[in-house]
Design an enzyme around this catalytic site. Structure first.
Site, PDB file in Angstrom:
ATOM      1  N   ARG A  52     -15.014 -24.066  35.430  1.00  0.00           N
ATOM      2  CA  ARG A  52     -13.708 -24.048  34.662  1.00  0.00           C
ATOM      3  C   ARG A  52     -13.751 -24.541  33.741  1.00  0.00           C
ATOM      4  O   ARG A  52     -13.376 -25.755  33.632  1.00  0.00           O
ATOM      5  CB  ARG A  52     -12.448 -24.632  35.375  1.00  0.00           C
ATOM      6  CG  ARG A  52     -11.537 -24.706  34.891  1.00  0.00           C
ATOM      7  CD  ARG A  52     -10.734 -22.728  34.273  1.00  0.00           C
ATOM      8  NE  ARG A  52     -10.250 -22.312  35.607  1.00  0.00           N
ATOM      9  CZ  ARG A  52     -10.333 -20.937  35.825  1.00  0.00           C
ATOM     10  NH1 ARG A  52     -10.023 -20.102  34.765  1.00  0.00           N
ATOM     11  NH2 ARG A  52     -10.097 -20.383  37.120  1.00  0.00           N
ATOM     12  N   GLN A  71     -13.415 -10.616  40.270  1.00  0.00           N
ATOM     13  CA  GLN A  71     -12.638 -10.676  39.216  1.00  0.00           C
ATOM     14  C   GLN A  71     -14.078 -11.398  38.045  1.00  0.00           C
ATOM     15  O   GLN A  71     -14.528 -12.471  38.866  1.00  0.00           O
ATOM     16  CB  GLN A  71     -11.777 -11.757  39.445  1.00  0.00           C
ATOM     17  CG  GLN A  71     -11.496 -12.427  38.063  1.00  0.00           C
ATOM     18  CD  GLN A  71     -10.025 -12.331  37.510  1.00  0.00           C
ATOM     19  OE1 GLN A  71      -8.933 -11.201  38.066  1.00  0.00           O
ATOM     20  NE2 GLN A  71      -9.915 -13.484  36.814  1.00  0.00           N
ATOM     21  N   ARG A  76     -21.519 -15.193  37.004  1.00  0.00           N
ATOM     22  CA  ARG A  76     -20.691 -16.523  36.566  1.00  0.00           C
ATOM     23  C   ARG A  76     -21.016 -16.913  38.223  1.00  0.00           C
ATOM     24  O   ARG A  76     -20.720 -18.953  38.310  1.00  0.00           O
ATOM     25  CB  ARG A  76     -19.369 -16.767  35.812  1.00  0.00           C
ATOM     26  CG  ARG A  76     -18.397 -16.160  36.913  1.00  0.00           C
ATOM     27  CD  ARG A  76     -16.814 -16.122  36.206  1.00  0.00           C
ATOM     28  NE  ARG A  76     -16.001 -15.607  36.817  1.00  0.00           N
ATOM     29  CZ  ARG A  76     -14.082 -15.524  37.099  1.00  0.00           C
ATOM     30  NH1 ARG A  76     -14.503 -16.902  36.239  1.00  0.00           N
ATOM     31  NH2 ARG A  76     -13.668 -15.138  37.627  1.00  0.00           N
ATOM     32  N   HIS A 157     -16.878 -15.641  28.113  1.00  0.00           N
ATOM     33  CA  HIS A 157     -15.517 -16.542  28.362  1.00  0.00           C
ATOM     34  C   HIS A 157     -15.733 -17.883  27.688  1.00  0.00           C
ATOM     35  O   HIS A 157     -15.198 -18.805  28.309  1.00  0.00           O
ATOM     36  CB  HIS A 157     -15.245 -16.421  29.396  1.00  0.00           C
ATOM     37  CG  HIS A 157     -13.173 -16.733  30.140  1.00  0.00           C
ATOM     38  ND1 HIS A 157     -12.350 -17.345  29.262  1.00  0.00           N
ATOM     39  CD2 HIS A 157     -13.867 -15.599  30.673  1.00  0.00           C
ATOM     40  CE1 HIS A 157     -11.753 -16.930  30.156  1.00  0.00           C
ATOM     41  NE2 HIS A 157     -12.348 -16.103  31.310  1.00  0.00           N
ATOM     42  N   GLU A 275     -12.007 -14.267  23.843  1.00  0.00           N
ATOM     43  CA  GLU A 275     -13.870 -13.992  24.351  1.00  0.00           C
ATOM     44  C   GLU A 275     -13.872 -13.081  23.559  1.00  0.00           C
ATOM     45  O   GLU A 275     -12.726 -11.718  23.877  1.00  0.00           O
ATOM     46  CB  GLU A 275     -12.955 -13.489  25.987  1.00  0.00           C
ATOM     47  CG  GLU A 275     -12.443 -15.515  26.324  1.00  0.00           C
ATOM     48  CD  GLU A 275     -11.083 -14.532  27.381  1.00  0.00           C
ATOM     49  OE1 GLU A 275     -11.046 -13.944  28.118  1.00  0.00           O
ATOM     50  OE2 GLU A 275     -11.150 -15.677  27.802  1.00  0.00           O
TER      51      GLU A 275
HETATM   52  O1  G6P Z   1      -9.513 -17.059  36.712  1.00  0.00           O
HETATM   53  P1  G6P Z   1     -10.622 -16.816  35.744  1.00  0.00           P
HETATM   54  O2  G6P Z   1     -10.819 -15.610  36.942  1.00  0.00           O
HETATM   55  O3  G6P Z   1     -11.361 -17.444  35.666  1.00  0.00           O
HETATM   56  O4  G6P Z   1      -9.588 -15.885  34.570  1.00  0.00           O
HETATM   57  C1  G6P Z   1      -9.229 -16.494  33.788  1.00  0.00           C
HETATM   58  C2  G6P Z   1      -9.050 -15.554  32.880  1.00  0.00           C
HETATM   59  O5  G6P Z   1      -9.634 -15.058  31.995  1.00  0.00           O
HETATM   60  C3  G6P Z   1      -9.633 -13.944  31.098  1.00  0.00           C
HETATM   61  O6  G6P Z   1      -8.944 -14.765  29.930  1.00  0.00           O
HETATM   62  C4  G6P Z   1      -8.346 -13.162  31.511  1.00  0.00           C
HETATM   63  O7  G6P Z   1      -7.311 -12.151  30.501  1.00  0.00           O
HETATM   64  C5  G6P Z   1      -7.749 -13.702  32.064  1.00  0.00           C
HETATM   65  O8  G6P Z   1      -6.213 -12.925  32.872  1.00  0.00           O
HETATM   66  C6  G6P Z   1      -7.418 -15.046  33.141  1.00  0.00           C
HETATM   67  O9  G6P Z   1      -6.440 -15.357  34.513  1.00  0.00           O
END
Ligand code: G6P
EC number: 5.1.3.15
Length: 299
Positions: A52, A71, A76, A157, A275
């Site tokens: 994070r 996601q 990563r 990111h 990002e």
């Molecule tokens: O919690 P993660 O999977 O690391 O994602 C963190 C963030 O990433 C990006 O910025 C997306 O636009 C967000 O919608 C998301 O919450």
């Protein structure tokens, strides 16, 4: 157990740190010793979760448009291999590269990238620092032998550190340079176009900025507190053709920060994510490469 490494640029005193897990850059200190990247104090650095903070890499999808894949994909969440022979430290900069072969991807696969996939790839991530500037280049090569092409999205990111807890001070923290970009608000689903005013944080911000036609390179100035400004430039290439680079701006604000186990409750005031990425559907033919290059510089 994966490790954290520090690379120093002897000539300028600048340095960066990266974690083998995700090839995640977790620190970039300029020669004036300013930390430019935000790393959550609760970030997991034991390989149990994506880091994070710093610069997590997103591929093959941004978010989770395909629910059968995780996601932000798998780059990563896996241990990359450091290419020791790539390390250098000379007058003009210091850097190193890491690689990840699909066969070594143990975590976060799924969908068309699951174990029995017909696709193959190798990812390379190269990091360079010099004085007040860091360049990071992600390269993806389609190494599949069956001639299969694949579609992907990718992002760097980047979590920028904001001094003086000023992320919600609109004079100190902003993004300038996206005038004319189309906006998609991921929270409200509203669309708009960026006008002349700088982008500032108000509440929970999660927006995708897509360039107008003809604009390929993204170039923004980011206010990061204390009167300081970081310049971010990013470009994308797929099979030797330039690809327009989009940009996501994100800050979780209070409630979402509190809901994340790896994010300090009050730390939303210390960061802004800007990002750059290839967010359209880009197709990569067998034997070809795509690159996403980001340069960040303390002005
Ligand atoms: O919690 P993660 O999977 O690391 O994602 C963190 C963030 O990433 C990006 O910025 C997306 O636009 C967000 O919608 C998301 O919450």
């Amino acid at each position: 157990m994966s490790q954290i490494r520090t690379i120093n640029h002897s000539a300028s005193g600048a340095s960066f740190q990266f974690h083998e897990f995700g090839a995640t850059v977790i620190s970039f200190k300029t020669s004036s010793n300013r930390e430019c990247l935000f790393l959550s104090r609760d970030a997991k650095l034991d390989g149990s979760k994506a880091v994070r903070g710093g610069i997590p890499l997103v591929f093959p999808q941004f978010g989770q448009p395909d629910k059968s894949m995780p996601q932000h994909g798998f780059l990563r969440n896996n241990i990359w291999k450091i290419d020791e022979s790539s390390a250098y430290d000379n007058e003009s900069g210091a850097g190193i590269s890491l690689t990840l072969n699909l066969k070594d991807v143990k975590n976060s696969r799924g969908g068309k990238w699951d174990e029995n996939t017909k696709y193959d790839l190798v990812a390379t991530f190269s990091i360079n620092v010099e004085a007040a500037k860091m360049s990071t280049e992600l390269s993806i090569t389609n190494t599949g032998t069956a001639g299969e092409k694949f579609d992907f999205q990718t992002l760097q990111h980047t979590y920028f550190r904001v001094d003086d807890r000023a992320a919600y001070d609109l004079k100190q923290c902003y993004v300038k340079g996206l005038e004319g970009y189309a906006v998609f608000d991921q929270i409200t689903n509203e669309t708009s176009t960026v006008g002349a005013d700088p982008i500032v944080l108000e509440g929970n911000v999660d927006r995708i900025y897509t360039p107008p036609s003809g604009k390929e390179v993204v170039s923004v100035n980011i206010g990061v507190g204390g009167g300081k400004v970081m310049k971010l430039t990013a470009s994308g290439i797929c099979d030797d053709s330039a690809i327009p680079v989009s940009c996501v701006v994100w800050n979780p604000y209070k409630e979402k920060a509190a809901a994340m186990s790896d994010f300090g409750n009050d730390q939303y005031e210390e960061m802004i994510c800007v990002e750059p990425g290839l967010l359209g559907t880009t197709s990569l033919e067998s034997g070809k490469s795509a690159k996403l290059t980001q340069v960040i510089e303390l002005c």
